[in-house]
Structures are given as structure tokens and as C-alpha cells.
Design an enzyme around this catalytic site. Structure first.
Site, PDB file in Angstrom:
ATOM      1  N   SER A  98       7.921  -3.638  -3.613  1.00 31.89           N
ATOM      2  CA  SER A  98       8.189  -2.600  -4.616  1.00 31.89           C
ATOM      3  C   SER A  98       9.256  -3.113  -5.576  1.00 31.89           C
ATOM      4  CB  SER A  98       8.707  -1.332  -3.931  1.00 31.89           C
ATOM      5  OG  SER A  98       9.309  -0.459  -4.871  1.00 31.89           O
ATOM      6  N   THR A 102      -3.597  -3.164   5.724  1.00 30.54           N
ATOM      7  CA  THR A 102      -2.881  -2.060   6.370  1.00 30.54           C
ATOM      8  C   THR A 102      -2.626  -0.948   5.352  1.00 30.54           C
ATOM      9  OG1 THR A 102      -0.615  -2.842   5.921  1.00 30.54           O
ATOM     10  CG2 THR A 102      -1.717  -3.733   7.880  1.00 30.54           C
ATOM     11  N   GLY A 103      -2.622   0.293   5.857  1.00 34.26           N
ATOM     12  CA  GLY A 103      -2.450   1.439   4.962  1.00 34.26           C
ATOM     13  C   GLY A 103      -3.621   1.565   4.020  1.00 34.26           C
ATOM     14  N   TYR A 113      14.473   2.964   1.762  1.00 35.02           N
ATOM     15  CA  TYR A 113      13.222   2.321   1.302  1.00 35.02           C
ATOM     16  C   TYR A 113      13.559   1.073   0.485  1.00 35.02           C
ATOM     17  CZ  TYR A 113       8.801   2.121  -1.465  1.00 35.02           C
ATOM     18  OH  TYR A 113       7.632   1.756  -2.097  1.00 35.02           O
ATOM     19  N   GLY A 163      -4.931   5.513  -1.711  1.00 36.86           N
ATOM     20  CA  GLY A 163      -3.954   4.875  -2.587  1.00 36.86           C
ATOM     21  C   GLY A 163      -4.233   3.394  -2.832  1.00 36.86           C
ATOM     22  N   ILE A 164      -3.172   2.609  -2.835  1.00 40.78           N
ATOM     23  CA  ILE A 164      -3.283   1.181  -3.154  1.00 40.78           C
ATOM     24  C   ILE A 164      -4.118   0.453  -2.099  1.00 40.78           C
ATOM     25  CG2 ILE A 164      -1.953  -0.944  -3.433  1.00 40.78           C
ATOM     26  CD1 ILE A 164       0.377   0.829  -4.505  1.00 40.78           C
ATOM     27  N   GLY A 165      -3.921   0.796  -0.841  1.00 40.20           N
ATOM     28  CA  GLY A 165      -4.660   0.118   0.232  1.00 40.20           C
ATOM     29  C   GLY A 165      -6.157   0.357   0.129  1.00 40.20           C
TER      30      GLY A 165
HETATM   31  N1  LIG Z   1       2.786   4.456  -5.199  1.00 42.80           N
HETATM   32  C1  LIG Z   1       3.804   3.795  -5.717  1.00 42.80           C
HETATM   33  O1  LIG Z   1       4.373   4.201  -6.735  1.00 42.80           O
HETATM   34  C2  LIG Z   1       4.271   2.520  -5.088  1.00 42.80           C
HETATM   35  C3  LIG Z   1       5.173   1.717  -5.804  1.00 42.80           C
HETATM   36  C4  LIG Z   1       5.638   0.537  -5.238  1.00 42.80           C
HETATM   37  C5  LIG Z   1       5.212   0.169  -3.990  1.00 42.80           C
HETATM   38  N2  LIG Z   1       4.342   0.968  -3.313  1.00 42.80           N
HETATM   39  C6  LIG Z   1       3.947   0.531  -1.967  1.00 42.80           C
HETATM   40  O2  LIG Z   1       2.538   0.440  -1.906  1.00 42.80           O
HETATM   41  C7  LIG Z   1       2.114   0.657  -0.579  1.00 42.80           C
HETATM   42  C8  LIG Z   1       1.011   1.693  -0.567  1.00 42.80           C
HETATM   43  O3  LIG Z   1       1.537   2.887  -1.137  1.00 42.80           O
HETATM   44  P1  LIG Z   1       0.605   4.035  -1.710  1.00 42.80           P
HETATM   45  O4  LIG Z   1       1.244   4.510  -2.949  1.00 42.80           O
HETATM   46  O5  LIG Z   1      -0.795   3.610  -1.749  1.00 42.80           O
HETATM   47  O6  LIG Z   1       0.840   5.149  -0.591  1.00 42.80           O
HETATM   48  P2  LIG Z   1      -0.117   6.323  -0.064  1.00 42.80           P
HETATM   49  O7  LIG Z   1      -1.093   6.729  -1.082  1.00 42.80           O
HETATM   50  O8  LIG Z   1       0.818   7.310   0.542  1.00 42.80           O
HETATM   51  O9  LIG Z   1      -0.948   5.597   1.111  1.00 42.80           O
HETATM   52  C9  LIG Z   1      -0.275   5.137   2.249  1.00 42.80           C
HETATM   53  C10 LIG Z   1      -1.275   4.545   3.226  1.00 42.80           C
HETATM   54  O10 LIG Z   1      -0.580   4.121   4.388  1.00 42.80           O
HETATM   55  C11 LIG Z   1      -1.128   4.769   5.542  1.00 42.80           C
HETATM   56  N3  LIG Z   1      -0.070   5.003   6.521  1.00 42.80           N
HETATM   57  C12 LIG Z   1       1.077   5.701   6.340  1.00 42.80           C
HETATM   58  N4  LIG Z   1       1.787   5.707   7.484  1.00 42.80           N
HETATM   59  C13 LIG Z   1       1.069   4.994   8.383  1.00 42.80           C
HETATM   60  C14 LIG Z   1       1.263   4.649   9.743  1.00 42.80           C
HETATM   61  N5  LIG Z   1       2.340   5.055  10.428  1.00 42.80           N
HETATM   62  N6  LIG Z   1       0.322   3.898  10.365  1.00 42.80           N
HETATM   63  C15 LIG Z   1      -0.787   3.505   9.706  1.00 42.80           C
HETATM   64  N7  LIG Z   1      -1.019   3.798   8.421  1.00 42.80           N
HETATM   65  C16 LIG Z   1      -0.112   4.539   7.774  1.00 42.80           C
HETATM   66  C17 LIG Z   1      -1.744   6.050   4.994  1.00 42.80           C
HETATM   67  O11 LIG Z   1      -2.775   6.551   5.826  1.00 42.80           O
HETATM   68  P3  LIG Z   1      -2.518   7.614   7.002  1.00 42.80           P
HETATM   69  O12 LIG Z   1      -1.556   8.640   6.459  1.00 42.80           O
HETATM   70  O13 LIG Z   1      -3.865   8.138   7.340  1.00 42.80           O
HETATM   71  O14 LIG Z   1      -1.929   6.816   8.133  1.00 42.80           O
HETATM   72  C18 LIG Z   1      -2.327   5.530   3.687  1.00 42.80           C
HETATM   73  O15 LIG Z   1      -3.543   4.872   3.922  1.00 42.80           O
HETATM   74  C19 LIG Z   1       3.362   1.035   0.212  1.00 42.80           C
HETATM   75  O16 LIG Z   1       3.881  -0.085   0.861  1.00 42.80           O
HETATM   76  C20 LIG Z   1       4.324   1.488  -0.868  1.00 42.80           C
HETATM   77  O17 LIG Z   1       5.663   1.343  -0.489  1.00 42.80           O
HETATM   78  C21 LIG Z   1       3.861   2.121  -3.826  1.00 42.80           C
END
Ligand SMILES: NC(=O)c1ccc[n+]([C@@H]2O[C@H](COP(=O)([O-])OP(=O)(O)OC[C@H]3O[C@@H](n4cnc5c(N)ncnc54)[C@H](OP(=O)(O)O)[C@@H]3O)[C@@H](O)[C@H]2O)c1
Length: 258
Positions: free
Chosen positions: A137, A13-14, A150, A18-20
Site C-alpha cells: 500500500s 490470497t484474499g 496498517y 476486490g483486488i484479489g
Molecule cells: N482498497 C484499497 O484502497 C487498497 C489500497 C492499498 C492497498 N490495498 C490492499 O489490497 C489488498 C486487497 O484489498 P481490497 O481493497 O481488495 O479489500 P477487500 O475488498 O476488503 O477484499 C479483501 C479480501 O481478503 C479476504 N480476507 C479478509 N480477511 C481474510 C482472512 N482472515 N482470511 C482469508 N481471507 C480474508 C476477503 O474475503 P473474506 O472476507 O471472505 O475472507 C476478500 O476476499 C489488501 O492487502 C489491502 O491492504 C487496498
């Protein structure tokens, strides 16, 4: 190291960036087939072989089940990666965070994982095997008023995963979380990301905000999404066959306690 993931089916998912996206790419490189869920696709996701992209809003009640249904059309489901999540800095403090904002945060950061897991688990139980890895996180155990909703949602997510691991461990299903510190994705570094939003509020450039945050880690830098992906893919593999109910921190030493 052979992770024995060839032809396994994974839901991520996601997954569009990014990470996904990094997790999806890593799984594909190991030979897995991935059903990738996000609202939009991206060229980077679309170009990956062996990926079925499902455009779905995972904050809706039915979105997670629709995503899992697409995976079940492939006839099996071995791996679930609950990765979707989002954060909005609450610059005005707790008293300005509305019910709607709390509910949005809890829905995407907690309920999406609960609903996706609920949809995926019966197939894993029937097969007698499966692995679930969830992106939590460091804010799950480093609560921060700037991201108060969050932090609470991620704490609940980690707690949920631990409880579930106890229920399903005897049925051959492993459940773990990874807890990253700041990662070089849009969530932190994008135009609407944490660094830009906090920087605008403090009249500081986003690069300065990011540098200050990076300096809090012992390594002095953010984690890269590929580094989180490697950890997730290892946990998803049989190589981690007796690892369950555990949280793995990947934060460059940011967290000061054991
Ligand atoms: N980056 C960090 O520093 C960090 C640190 C700790 C934990 N995390 C966790 O890691 C995970 C991924 O974060 P990331 O940094 O990779 O974020 P990101 O780059 O913003 O990517 C978020 C992903 O989730 C999707 N998404 C967002 N809202 C959605 C929805 N309503 N339905 C379906 N898809 C949705 C986005 O695609 P669309 O917008 O196209 O839907 C995108 O693919 C999250 O759970 C975040 O809390 C991140």
C-alpha cells in the site's frame, strides 16, 4: 501481448472480492489455473472457470499452509500473489489502539504473506523458477495515524519482500510489491469501509469522504481493481523476467515525491 501464463498455477490470497478477485479473473483470462483463498466464496469467484476456491482463514497459523497445499495438489506452483489484507480506521488515536488490534493487523497484513510465502517457496526453489507479487500500500511509505497499525504492517511487508528478493533472485524467483493508493473496493467504499466509518465519525456522508480522498490524486479518482490486477499479472509473467526487488506505485499521482 502474450503473457505466456497458460496452464501456470497461481495462488491468490484474499481472492473473493476486490483486488484479489480482479487478479484471479485476470489470471484466468490469461489461461492460468488459480487456487483462490478467502474465508468465504462469492458468486463472482465461484463462476470463474479454472479456479479452485479454498475457504480458509489466512489469519491463522495453519491457514496459509493449507491454501498452498491445495495448490500443490495440482503438481506445480508458478505464481504466488500475497494480496490479503484489511484496515480499520483508528479514530481514537494511537493511545486507543490495543495490543490485540496491533496483533490482528500485523497478523493479516504481514504474517499471512510471510506464512504463505514460507509454504510456497520450497516448491519454487526446487523448480528453479517462480514469481511472488505482494499487494502492499502507499501507506507503507505514506504513514497515516488514522491507519497507524496498517501503515506499519505494510511498511514491514514491503521491506520483507525486498529482503526476500535478494535471497532468492539467484534461484530464479522474482519478488515484487505493488502499492496502490485508494482503490474502488469494499475496503474503502463498502458498508463497513473507510469512507463509511470515517464519515460516520465526522458526520459526513461516505460519498463526501471518498470525493475528498479522490481529489488528492492528480487523476482525481480512485484506482480500479482491474488496473491493479493488470499490473500484478504483468509482474507475475515472464514478460517482467528481469524485474525483481521493486515496488510499483499505482495511485493516480497521489504520492508527491519521486
Ligand atoms: N482498497 C484499497 O484502497 C487498497 C489500497 C492499498 C492497498 N490495498 C490492499 O489490497 C489488498 C486487497 O484489498 P481490497 O481493497 O481488495 O479489500 P477487500 O475488498 O476488503 O477484499 C479483501 C479480501 O481478503 C479476504 N480476507 C479478509 N480477511 C481474510 C482472512 N482472515 N482470511 C482469508 N481471507 C480474508 C476477503 O474475503 P473474506 O472476507 O471472505 O475472507 C476478500 O476476499 C489488501 O492487502 C489491502 O491492504 C487496498
Amino acid at each position: 501481448m502474450d503473457l505466456n501464463l497458460k496452464d501456470k498455477v497461481a495462488v491468490v490470497t484474499g481472492a473473493s472480492k476486490g483486488i484479489g478477485l480482479a487478479i484471479t479473473r485476470a489470471l484466468v483470462e490469461e489461461g492460468a489455473r488459480v487456487v483462490a483463498g478467502s474465508r468465504r466464496s462469492t458468486p463472482e469467484l465461484a463462476e470463474l472457470d479454472g479456479v479452485r476456491v479454498v475457504q480458509v482463514d489466512l489469519s491463522t497459523a495453519e491457514g496459509p499452509a493449507d491454501l498452498v497445499a491445495a495448490a500443490l495438489e495440482l503438481g506445480r506452483l508458478d505464481i504466488l500473489v500475497n494480496n490479503v489484507g484489511a484496515v480499520s480506521p483508528r479514530l481514537g488515536g494511537f493511545l486507543e489502539v490495543t495490543d490485540d488490534q496491533w496483533l490482528q493487523s500485523l497478523t493479516l497484513n504481514l504474517m499471512a504473506a510471510i506464512r504463505t510465502t514460507r509454504a510456497a517457496l520450497p516448491t519454487m526453489l526446487a523448480a528453479g523458477h517462480g514469481t511472488i507479487v505482494t499487494t502492499s500500500s502507499v501507506n507503507a511509505f505514506l504513514p497515516d495515524p488514522l491507519v497507524i497499525d496498517y501503515s506499519a504492517a505494510k511498511a514491514a511487508l514491503t521491506n520483507f519482500s525486498k529482503a526476500l528478493s535478494k535471497e532468492v533472485g539467484a534461484h530464479g524467483i522474482r519478488v515484487n510489491t505493488v502499492s496502490p493508493g485508494p482503490v474502488t473496493t469494499d475496503l474503502w467504499l463498502g458498508d463497513q469501509g473507510m469512507a463509511a466509518t470515517v464519515g460516520a465519525a465526522k458526520d459526513t456522508d461516505p460519498g463526501g469522504v471518498a470525493a475528498q480522498v479522490a481529489s488528492q490524486a492528480e487523476t482525481g479518482r480512485f484506482t480500479h481493481p482491474e488496473e491493479v490486477a493488470d499490473l500484478v499479472v504483468f509482474l507475475a509473467s515472464d514478460r517482467a523476467g528481469n524485474v525483481t526487488g521493486t515496488d510499483f506505485v499505482i495511485d493516480g499521482g497521489l504520492n508527491q515525491s519521486l
